[in-house]
Design a protein around this motif. Structure first.
Motif, PDB file in Angstrom:
ATOM      1  N   TYR A 164     -17.812  -8.932  -6.005  1.00  0.00           N
ATOM      2  CA  TYR A 164     -17.448  -9.217  -4.625  1.00  0.00           C
ATOM      3  C   TYR A 164     -18.459  -8.536  -3.721  1.00  0.00           C
ATOM      4  CZ  TYR A 164     -12.830 -11.096  -5.743  1.00  0.00           C
ATOM      5  OH  TYR A 164     -11.798 -11.874  -6.201  1.00  0.00           O
ATOM      6  N   GLU A 211     -15.196  -6.383   7.456  1.00  0.00           N
ATOM      7  CA  GLU A 211     -14.708  -7.634   6.891  1.00  0.00           C
ATOM      8  C   GLU A 211     -14.070  -7.360   5.540  1.00  0.00           C
ATOM      9  OE1 GLU A 211     -18.267 -10.467   8.737  1.00  0.00           O
ATOM     10  OE2 GLU A 211     -17.642 -10.660   6.638  1.00  0.00           O
ATOM     11  N   GLY A 212     -13.289  -8.328   5.061  1.00  0.00           N
ATOM     12  CA  GLY A 212     -12.755  -8.200   3.721  1.00  0.00           C
ATOM     13  C   GLY A 212     -13.791  -8.591   2.687  1.00  0.00           C
ATOM     14  N   PHE A 239     -18.946  -4.865  -4.992  1.00  0.00           N
ATOM     15  CA  PHE A 239     -17.927  -4.334  -5.887  1.00  0.00           C
ATOM     16  C   PHE A 239     -17.928  -5.125  -7.191  1.00  0.00           C
ATOM     17  CE2 PHE A 239     -15.714  -1.321  -3.268  1.00  0.00           C
ATOM     18  CZ  PHE A 239     -15.869  -1.774  -1.974  1.00  0.00           C
ATOM     19  N   PHE A 262     -11.160  -2.587  -9.693  1.00  0.00           N
ATOM     20  CA  PHE A 262     -12.435  -2.552  -8.995  1.00  0.00           C
ATOM     21  C   PHE A 262     -13.187  -1.260  -9.279  1.00  0.00           C
ATOM     22  CE2 PHE A 262     -12.564  -6.093  -5.976  1.00  0.00           C
ATOM     23  CZ  PHE A 262     -11.261  -6.550  -6.047  1.00  0.00           C
ATOM     24  N   GLY A 263     -14.512  -1.367  -9.221  1.00  0.00           N
ATOM     25  CA  GLY A 263     -15.351  -0.181  -9.186  1.00  0.00           C
ATOM     26  C   GLY A 263     -15.405   0.383  -7.777  1.00  0.00           C
ATOM     27  N   LYS A 264     -16.145   1.484  -7.625  1.00  0.00           N
ATOM     28  CA  LYS A 264     -16.202   2.164  -6.333  1.00  0.00           C
ATOM     29  C   LYS A 264     -17.086   1.453  -5.328  1.00  0.00           C
ATOM     30  CE  LYS A 264     -15.393   6.839  -8.103  1.00  0.00           C
ATOM     31  NZ  LYS A 264     -15.927   8.224  -8.184  1.00  0.00           N
ATOM     32  N   TYR A 296       0.097 -16.210  -5.472  1.00  0.00           N
ATOM     33  CA  TYR A 296      -0.169 -14.790  -5.730  1.00  0.00           C
ATOM     34  C   TYR A 296      -0.661 -14.104  -4.467  1.00  0.00           C
ATOM     35  CZ  TYR A 296      -2.388 -10.626  -7.737  1.00  0.00           C
ATOM     36  OH  TYR A 296      -2.756  -9.336  -8.025  1.00  0.00           O
ATOM     37  N   TYR A 335      -4.276  -4.045  -1.418  1.00  0.00           N
ATOM     38  CA  TYR A 335      -5.182  -3.027  -1.918  1.00  0.00           C
ATOM     39  C   TYR A 335      -5.431  -2.015  -0.802  1.00  0.00           C
ATOM     40  CZ  TYR A 335      -6.547  -5.797  -6.013  1.00  0.00           C
ATOM     41  OH  TYR A 335      -6.568  -6.483  -7.201  1.00  0.00           O
ATOM     42  N   GLN A 339      -8.521   0.796   0.349  1.00  0.00           N
ATOM     43  CA  GLN A 339      -9.889   1.220   0.086  1.00  0.00           C
ATOM     44  C   GLN A 339     -10.114   2.579   0.709  1.00  0.00           C
ATOM     45  OE1 GLN A 339     -13.064  -0.904   2.035  1.00  0.00           O
ATOM     46  NE2 GLN A 339     -14.617  -0.059   0.687  1.00  0.00           N
ATOM     47  N   MET A 357     -13.631   5.632  -3.613  1.00  0.00           N
ATOM     48  CA  MET A 357     -12.559   5.272  -4.555  1.00  0.00           C
ATOM     49  C   MET A 357     -12.510   3.785  -4.836  1.00  0.00           C
ATOM     50  SD  MET A 357     -11.088   8.069  -5.377  1.00  0.00           S
ATOM     51  CE  MET A 357      -9.548   7.551  -6.087  1.00  0.00           C
ATOM     52  N   GLY A 358     -13.277   2.990  -4.154  1.00  0.00           N
ATOM     53  CA  GLY A 358     -13.204   1.556  -4.362  1.00  0.00           C
ATOM     54  C   GLY A 358     -11.888   0.999  -3.853  1.00  0.00           C
ATOM     55  N   LEU A 359     -11.504  -0.135  -4.413  1.00  0.00           N
ATOM     56  CA  LEU A 359     -10.262  -0.802  -4.028  1.00  0.00           C
ATOM     57  C   LEU A 359      -9.206  -0.540  -5.098  1.00  0.00           C
ATOM     58  CD1 LEU A 359     -12.000  -4.082  -3.034  1.00  0.00           C
ATOM     59  CD2 LEU A 359     -10.500  -2.864  -1.478  1.00  0.00           C
ATOM     60  N   LEU A 371      -5.142  -1.246  -6.309  1.00  0.00           N
ATOM     61  CA  LEU A 371      -4.017  -2.153  -6.130  1.00  0.00           C
ATOM     62  C   LEU A 371      -2.739  -1.378  -5.855  1.00  0.00           C
ATOM     63  CD1 LEU A 371      -2.951  -5.094  -6.340  1.00  0.00           C
ATOM     64  CD2 LEU A 371      -2.632  -4.688  -8.787  1.00  0.00           C
ATOM     65  N   TYR A 421       1.806  -6.196  -5.860  1.00  0.00           N
ATOM     66  CA  TYR A 421       1.445  -7.594  -5.886  1.00  0.00           C
ATOM     67  C   TYR A 421       2.682  -8.453  -6.098  1.00  0.00           C
ATOM     68  CZ  TYR A 421       1.662  -7.232 -11.009  1.00  0.00           C
ATOM     69  OH  TYR A 421       2.074  -7.021 -12.310  1.00  0.00           O
ATOM     70  N   GLN A 439       4.586  -3.478  -9.146  1.00  0.00           N
ATOM     71  CA  GLN A 439       3.760  -2.353  -8.726  1.00  0.00           C
ATOM     72  C   GLN A 439       2.349  -2.470  -9.279  1.00  0.00           C
ATOM     73  OE1 GLN A 439       5.816   1.161 -10.012  1.00  0.00           O
ATOM     74  NE2 GLN A 439       7.378   0.998  -8.437  1.00  0.00           N
ATOM     75  N   GLY A 440       1.422  -1.939  -8.492  1.00  0.00           N
ATOM     76  CA  GLY A 440       0.053  -1.829  -8.949  1.00  0.00           C
ATOM     77  C   GLY A 440      -0.262  -0.415  -9.368  1.00  0.00           C
ATOM     78  N   PHE A 448      -6.220  -3.880   2.512  1.00  0.00           N
ATOM     79  CA  PHE A 448      -6.593  -5.277   2.400  1.00  0.00           C
ATOM     80  C   PHE A 448      -5.501  -6.054   1.691  1.00  0.00           C
ATOM     81  CE2 PHE A 448     -10.845  -5.240   3.979  1.00  0.00           C
ATOM     82  CZ  PHE A 448     -11.336  -3.970   3.697  1.00  0.00           C
ATOM     83  N   LEU A 467      -9.901 -13.740  -5.732  1.00  0.00           N
ATOM     84  CA  LEU A 467      -9.043 -13.471  -4.599  1.00  0.00           C
ATOM     85  C   LEU A 467      -9.719 -13.804  -3.279  1.00  0.00           C
ATOM     86  CD1 LEU A 467      -7.817  -9.963  -5.781  1.00  0.00           C
ATOM     87  CD2 LEU A 467      -6.410 -12.022  -5.655  1.00  0.00           C
ATOM     88  N   PHE A 504      -9.581 -12.432   0.479  1.00  0.00           N
ATOM     89  CA  PHE A 504      -9.138 -11.231   1.173  1.00  0.00           C
ATOM     90  C   PHE A 504      -9.018 -11.459   2.678  1.00  0.00           C
ATOM     91  CE2 PHE A 504      -9.151  -7.631  -1.770  1.00  0.00           C
ATOM     92  CZ  PHE A 504      -9.823  -8.159  -2.864  1.00  0.00           C
ATOM     93  N   GLY A 505      -8.103 -10.708   3.283  1.00  0.00           N
ATOM     94  CA  GLY A 505      -8.062 -10.610   4.722  1.00  0.00           C
ATOM     95  C   GLY A 505      -9.136  -9.649   5.215  1.00  0.00           C
ATOM     96  N   ALA A 506      -9.218  -9.514   6.536  1.00  0.00           N
ATOM     97  CA  ALA A 506     -10.271  -8.690   7.139  1.00  0.00           C
ATOM     98  C   ALA A 506      -9.959  -7.204   7.108  1.00  0.00           C
ATOM     99  CB  ALA A 506     -10.515  -9.133   8.578  1.00  0.00           C
TER     100      ALA A 506
END
Lengths: 112, 114
Positions: free
Chosen positions: A36, A42-43, A89, A102-104, B31, B35, B37, B41-43, B45, B48, B57-58, B90, B103, B105-107
């Motif tokens: 991604y 933005e997302g 990502f 996801f990765g960082k 679905y 998430y 961020q 740490m990234g994204l 979950l 869901y 749960q995520g 997100f 997926l 994603f929203g903004a």
């Protein structure tokens, strides 16, 4: 315990050159991998994916390579363009799972 | 076609306050997910849902509640906000059976808890 690792936080390349973004994973049950791209404020947006039954998938300037034995995948962008500057990502999922890990992320900067 | 819409975009809360982050999609996706961020740490979950009336749960569900009464909406509730919940949130959706986990994603919603 991070299952998807992007060990380099950033990469800077010149416009027109190749960008190579790396990703490692620890869970051998992962069988689907995605990249991604995310611009500020933005997302994330889907870029490219690969199934574990393949070792390469290509879409225009973007190619993803998968090395299952090394649990490693990479994203190649050729040629790189300034508009490619974003955070990338790497993500992975296990067959049938609803959970995407996801990765960082890695920040790519393409300099004009 | 609006895709995934998140509101509000920004919110500041005090510790202990409650609030709901809204997420709506107009693509008839079964679905939906949330998430968070965080820097470095990234994204991750949170929760869901695979359809109306079904949630799960995520990775980091503690402190958050969700419900899915319609296909379109998937709100995320913070019952008693804590500074550790300061993050960018997100919402994402996809069709069941779509290219696995591609997926939309929203903004994002940026939440600060003081």
């Amino acid at each position: 315990d991070q299952q998807v690792k992007q060990n380099s936080p950033s990469l800077s390349v010149q416009e027109g050159r190749i960008s190579i973004l790396n990703c490692d994973y620890t869970n051998s049950m992962f069988d689907y991998f995605l990249w991604y791209k995310k611009y500020p404020a933005e997302g994330p947006t889907f870029l490219i994916s690969i199934s574990s039954i393949k070792d390469k998938n290509e879409d225009g300037r973007f190619t993803v390579f998968l090395n299952k034995s090394a649990k490693h995948l990479s994203l190649h962008i050729v040629p790189s363009q300034p508009g490619d500057s974003a955070v990338y990502f790497c993500a992975a999922s296990q067959g049938g799972s609803e959970k995407l890990v996801f990765g960082k992320g890695m920040k790519l900067t393409v300099n004009p | 076609n609006a895709g995934v819409t998140q509101t509000p975009k920004f919110q500041v809360l005090k510790t202990g306050q409650s609030m709901t982050l809204q997420c709506a999609q107009d693509m008839n996706h079964e679905y939906m997910s949330w998430y968070r961020q965080d820097p470095g740490m990234g994204l991750r979950l949170i929760h869901y849902s695979v359809g109306a009336g079904i949630t799960d749960q995520g990775e980091v569900p503690n402190g958050y509640n969700v419900s899915r009464s319609t296909t379109e909406d998937f709100p995320l509730r913070l019952l008693s906000a804590a500074p550790s919940q300061t993050s960018v949130y997100f919402c994402a959706s996809r069709r069941q059976g779509a290219g696995a986990n591609v997926l939309t994603f929203g903004a994002g919603s940026r939440l600060t808890v003081l």
